[in-house]
Design a protein around this motif. Sequence first.
Motif, PDB file in Angstrom:
ATOM      1  N   THR A 123     -24.338  26.334 -16.452  1.00  0.00           N
ATOM      2  CA  THR A 123     -25.696  26.783 -16.745  1.00  0.00           C
ATOM      3  C   THR A 123     -25.605  28.241 -17.192  1.00  0.00           C
ATOM      4  OG1 THR A 123     -27.928  27.165 -15.863  1.00  0.00           O
ATOM      5  CG2 THR A 123     -26.102  27.436 -14.340  1.00  0.00           C
ATOM      6  N   HIS A 124     -26.554  28.676 -18.027  1.00  0.00           N
ATOM      7  CA  HIS A 124     -26.528  30.079 -18.426  1.00  0.00           C
ATOM      8  C   HIS A 124     -27.901  30.536 -18.899  1.00  0.00           C
ATOM      9  CE1 HIS A 124     -25.919  28.474 -22.599  1.00  0.00           C
ATOM     10  NE2 HIS A 124     -26.588  29.572 -22.938  1.00  0.00           N
ATOM     11  N   ARG A 125     -28.054  31.859 -18.956  1.00  0.00           N
ATOM     12  CA  ARG A 125     -29.211  32.539 -19.541  1.00  0.00           C
ATOM     13  C   ARG A 125     -28.680  33.633 -20.460  1.00  0.00           C
ATOM     14  NH1 ARG A 125     -30.954  28.851 -16.841  1.00  0.00           N
ATOM     15  NH2 ARG A 125     -32.567  28.945 -15.212  1.00  0.00           N
ATOM     16  N   HIS A 141     -36.505  21.989 -20.227  1.00  0.00           N
ATOM     17  CA  HIS A 141     -35.454  22.714 -20.951  1.00  0.00           C
ATOM     18  C   HIS A 141     -35.980  23.846 -21.829  1.00  0.00           C
ATOM     19  CE1 HIS A 141     -36.092  20.991 -25.037  1.00  0.00           C
ATOM     20  NE2 HIS A 141     -36.558  19.968 -24.362  1.00  0.00           N
ATOM     21  N   LEU A 167     -28.703  23.305 -24.739  1.00  0.00           N
ATOM     22  CA  LEU A 167     -29.377  24.588 -24.560  1.00  0.00           C
ATOM     23  C   LEU A 167     -30.591  24.688 -25.474  1.00  0.00           C
ATOM     24  CD1 LEU A 167     -28.453  26.544 -27.197  1.00  0.00           C
ATOM     25  CD2 LEU A 167     -26.279  26.370 -25.988  1.00  0.00           C
ATOM     26  N   ASP A 173     -33.308  27.627 -27.269  1.00  0.00           N
ATOM     27  CA  ASP A 173     -33.560  29.027 -27.609  1.00  0.00           C
ATOM     28  C   ASP A 173     -35.041  29.256 -27.859  1.00  0.00           C
ATOM     29  OD1 ASP A 173     -30.855  30.560 -28.077  1.00  0.00           O
ATOM     30  OD2 ASP A 173     -30.570  28.518 -28.783  1.00  0.00           O
ATOM     31  N   GLU A 229     -32.562  32.520 -24.210  1.00  0.00           N
ATOM     32  CA  GLU A 229     -31.857  31.241 -24.298  1.00  0.00           C
ATOM     33  C   GLU A 229     -31.566  30.716 -22.897  1.00  0.00           C
ATOM     34  OE1 GLU A 229     -28.515  30.338 -27.230  1.00  0.00           O
ATOM     35  OE2 GLU A 229     -27.389  30.604 -25.358  1.00  0.00           O
ATOM     36  N   SER A 289     -29.879  27.347 -20.655  1.00  0.00           N
ATOM     37  CA  SER A 289     -29.183  26.074 -20.482  1.00  0.00           C
ATOM     38  C   SER A 289     -29.254  25.733 -19.008  1.00  0.00           C
ATOM     39  CB  SER A 289     -27.726  26.173 -20.939  1.00  0.00           C
ATOM     40  OG  SER A 289     -27.050  24.942 -20.709  1.00  0.00           O
TER      41      SER A 289
END
Length: 302
Positions: free
Chosen positions: A174-176, A228, A265, A267, A284, A286
């Motif tokens: 997971t990410h930002r 999402h 992901l 955006d 962004e 995910s």
Amino acid sequence: MEIISPEDDGSHAVPPDASEFWQESWYLGWYDPARRAAGFHHLGLQRVRQRADLWSWIALDGVVVGKYQNLRLPLPPDDLSDLTLGPLHVLTKTPLRSYAVSAGYDNGNRSDVVYESFAEPFSFSLGGDIGKDHYESMGRVNGTVTVAGEETEVAGWAYQDHSWGPRHWGRLLTHRWLWATFGPDLFCSAFTFTTPKGRMDFGYVYDGGEFRGVTRLDTGARLSDDGHSPAGCDARVWTADGRGYHITGRCEVTSVSTHDEGVFLTDGMSVFECGGRLGTGIFEVSELKAPTAAHRAQLGLD
């Protein structure tokens, strides 16, 4: 931050011992808040696997009006300085500083913009699994978006990057990512990644002529009910010298992308505020799709 050389503008040779995960990517993103117009163009050259991939979309009046994604394109013979991939054409005008970028879609809609950086590019690692060699710059685009044969002039802050090295997409659980530009004197690109090894926060804030390394990013993310699409953020960004920045944002147009190894992901082209100043950029997100190693340990699944 390291200043990189003009030779890095073009394509890079694959090392003899490169794994199948070696790739080279190039990206341009921009947003015009007055016209709610956007461009998002990310290409990947997977030379060991002998294929290429492309995410490309544009928006006008807050609506995505052209979109293309393909993860199994033939590897183009072109150098990155003058490359055509699918509907996208990238032409270097000044190495590391200026590019003409055009994208035309099957529905006849297109964008044609020129990017000009307002600072020298700077280099830092995204981590050995994600992008060992990497540089980026901030700047501005001017150009047109054409919808149903009608041209609209657009202009906005922009972000450009170029990476090469191994990229294990599946290790991003997971990410930002928060990119916000308020002007040539204040901008940031900050990340928080969760991998099987745990959490890592990194990036920078450029403020008053100095780069300040990010040590913590808490995004205060808001997501839509689809699970999402980012709706906005209420972020706190902390830097290595103890400074903190409060950045709030509202996503005005979003679009989803995927990649190999289960990466998914979305955006959000956004308007941000920091200390009374307005800027634009991308938030962004995910989302986590399965338990991490820490979760599995807590649940007794290992």
